[in-house]
Design a protein around this motif. Structure first.
Motif, PDB file in Angstrom:
ATOM      1  N   THR A   1       2.745   0.197   0.687  1.00 22.59           N
ATOM      2  CA  THR A   1       3.283   1.398   0.034  1.00 22.59           C
ATOM      3  C   THR A   1       2.450   1.748  -1.182  1.00 22.59           C
ATOM      4  O   THR A   1       2.104   2.917  -1.406  1.00 22.59           O
ATOM      5  CB  THR A   1       4.756   1.168  -0.366  1.00 22.59           C
ATOM      6  OG1 THR A   1       5.501   0.899   0.817  1.00 22.59           O
ATOM      7  CG2 THR A   1       5.332   2.371  -1.084  1.00 22.59           C
TER       8      THR A   1
ATOM      9  N   GLN B   1      11.029  -0.002  -2.900  1.00 25.41           N
ATOM     10  CA  GLN B   1      11.130   1.452  -2.981  1.00 25.41           C
ATOM     11  C   GLN B   1      10.406   2.069  -1.792  1.00 25.41           C
ATOM     12  O   GLN B   1       9.493   1.473  -1.228  1.00 25.41           O
ATOM     13  CB  GLN B   1      10.467   1.962  -4.271  1.00 25.41           C
ATOM     14  CG  GLN B   1      11.014   1.359  -5.539  1.00 25.41           C
ATOM     15  CD  GLN B   1      12.434   1.780  -5.829  1.00 25.41           C
ATOM     16  OE1 GLN B   1      12.838   2.892  -5.523  1.00 25.41           O
ATOM     17  NE2 GLN B   1      13.208   0.878  -6.416  1.00 25.41           N
ATOM     18  N   ASP B   2      10.773   3.312  -1.469  1.00 24.31           N
ATOM     19  CA  ASP B   2      10.012   4.017  -0.448  1.00 24.31           C
ATOM     20  C   ASP B   2       8.816   4.711  -1.109  1.00 24.31           C
ATOM     21  O   ASP B   2       8.749   4.858  -2.330  1.00 24.31           O
ATOM     22  CB  ASP B   2      10.884   5.000   0.337  1.00 24.31           C
ATOM     23  CG  ASP B   2      11.492   6.095  -0.523  1.00 24.31           C
ATOM     24  OD1 ASP B   2      10.819   6.590  -1.445  1.00 24.31           O
ATOM     25  OD2 ASP B   2      12.645   6.463  -0.268  1.00 24.31           O
TER      26      ASP B   2
ATOM     27  N   LEU C   1      10.847   2.269 -11.757  1.00 28.61           N
ATOM     28  CA  LEU C   1      11.618   1.875 -10.581  1.00 28.61           C
ATOM     29  C   LEU C   1      11.531   0.364 -10.466  1.00 28.61           C
ATOM     30  O   LEU C   1      10.467  -0.215 -10.711  1.00 28.61           O
ATOM     31  CB  LEU C   1      11.051   2.515  -9.312  1.00 28.61           C
ATOM     32  CG  LEU C   1      11.092   4.025  -9.223  1.00 28.61           C
ATOM     33  CD1 LEU C   1      10.266   4.507  -8.038  1.00 28.61           C
ATOM     34  CD2 LEU C   1      12.521   4.510  -9.106  1.00 28.61           C
TER      35      LEU C   1
ATOM     36  N   MET D   1       5.592  -4.505  -0.567  1.00 25.78           N
ATOM     37  CA  MET D   1       5.288  -3.205  -1.175  1.00 25.78           C
ATOM     38  C   MET D   1       3.790  -2.890  -1.212  1.00 25.78           C
ATOM     39  O   MET D   1       3.405  -1.768  -1.529  1.00 25.78           O
ATOM     40  CB  MET D   1       5.849  -3.147  -2.604  1.00 25.78           C
ATOM     41  CG  MET D   1       7.361  -3.063  -2.683  1.00 25.78           C
ATOM     42  SD  MET D   1       8.051  -1.585  -1.905  1.00 25.78           S
ATOM     43  CE  MET D   1       7.280  -0.281  -2.852  1.00 25.78           C
TER      44      MET D   1
ATOM     45  N   SER E   1       9.466   7.789  -3.457  1.00 27.19           N
ATOM     46  CA  SER E   1      10.019   7.450  -4.782  1.00 27.19           C
ATOM     47  C   SER E   1       8.935   6.963  -5.730  1.00 27.19           C
ATOM     48  O   SER E   1       8.880   7.379  -6.880  1.00 27.19           O
ATOM     49  CB  SER E   1      11.098   6.380  -4.651  1.00 27.19           C
ATOM     50  OG  SER E   1      12.188   6.852  -3.901  1.00 27.19           O
ATOM     51  N   VAL E   2       8.050   6.100  -5.231  1.00 23.92           N
ATOM     52  CA  VAL E   2       6.960   5.581  -6.060  1.00 23.92           C
ATOM     53  C   VAL E   2       6.003   6.713  -6.413  1.00 23.92           C
ATOM     54  O   VAL E   2       5.564   6.849  -7.555  1.00 23.92           O
ATOM     55  CB  VAL E   2       6.230   4.423  -5.369  1.00 23.92           C
ATOM     56  CG1 VAL E   2       5.051   3.950  -6.207  1.00 23.92           C
ATOM     57  CG2 VAL E   2       7.189   3.266  -5.100  1.00 23.92           C
TER      58      VAL E   2
ATOM     59  N   THR F   1       8.220  -4.049 -10.301  1.00 26.70           N
ATOM     60  CA  THR F   1       8.594  -2.946 -11.184  1.00 26.70           C
ATOM     61  C   THR F   1       7.429  -1.971 -11.211  1.00 26.70           C
ATOM     62  O   THR F   1       6.273  -2.385 -11.361  1.00 26.70           O
ATOM     63  CB  THR F   1       8.905  -3.431 -12.611  1.00 26.70           C
ATOM     64  OG1 THR F   1      10.095  -4.211 -12.591  1.00 26.70           O
ATOM     65  CG2 THR F   1       9.108  -2.257 -13.567  1.00 26.70           C
TER      66      THR F   1
ATOM     67  N   ASP G   1       1.950  -1.157 -11.405  1.00 26.27           N
ATOM     68  CA  ASP G   1       2.711  -1.991 -10.479  1.00 26.27           C
ATOM     69  C   ASP G   1       2.729  -3.409 -11.045  1.00 26.27           C
ATOM     70  O   ASP G   1       1.703  -4.084 -11.081  1.00 26.27           O
ATOM     71  CB  ASP G   1       2.034  -1.955  -9.105  1.00 26.27           C
ATOM     72  CG  ASP G   1       2.609  -2.950  -8.111  1.00 26.27           C
ATOM     73  OD1 ASP G   1       3.696  -3.502  -8.362  1.00 26.27           O
ATOM     74  OD2 ASP G   1       1.949  -3.166  -7.071  1.00 26.27           O
TER      75      ASP G   1
END
Length: 112
Positions: free
Chosen positions: A51, A102-103, A98, A48, A106-107, A85, A36
């Motif tokens: 998440t 993002q959700d 990604l 994020m 997806s991650v 990113t 990340d």
């Protein structure tokens, strides 16, 4: 290297990069890694955080947080020009990325 683990889930691992060479060491040791790239001042990066923590709890792979302000050379090495990113690594090689908000699913797919 500072590690945070959730006592309820011993396999949870979030590593906050403290040295530029740490990432290479982690990539060599682990088959799958999620990286990340973020900055403290970045609003989307802050949004994020929950998440990223949820993904770290759900996957069997370390999540490495790289502050692009502290480690611009690491960000440049992986062509990170926008944050957040997320890059999934398999066998030390970037497998997918990604960019932006993002959700969780997806991650998570970057390392599942």
């Amino acid at each position: 290297m500072s590690e945070r683990t959730d006592p309820a889930e011993p396999s949870t691992l979030i590593v906050e990069l403290e040295d530029g060479s740490e990432l290479d060491d982690i990539l060599e040791l682990e088959a799958t890694v999620l990286v990340d790239f973020y900055a403290d001042w970045c609003g989307p990066c802050q949004l994020m955080e929950g998440t990223v923590e949820a993904v770290a709890e759900a996957v069997d792979a370390p999540v490495v947080k790289v502050d692009v302000d502290a480690f611009p050379q690491v960000a440049a090495r992986f062509d990170v020009s926008s944050i957040p990113t997320f890059i999934g690594f398999t066998q030390s090689e970037p497998s997918d990325r990604l960019i932006g908000m993002q959700d969780e699913e997806s991650v998570r797919q970057l390392v599942d």
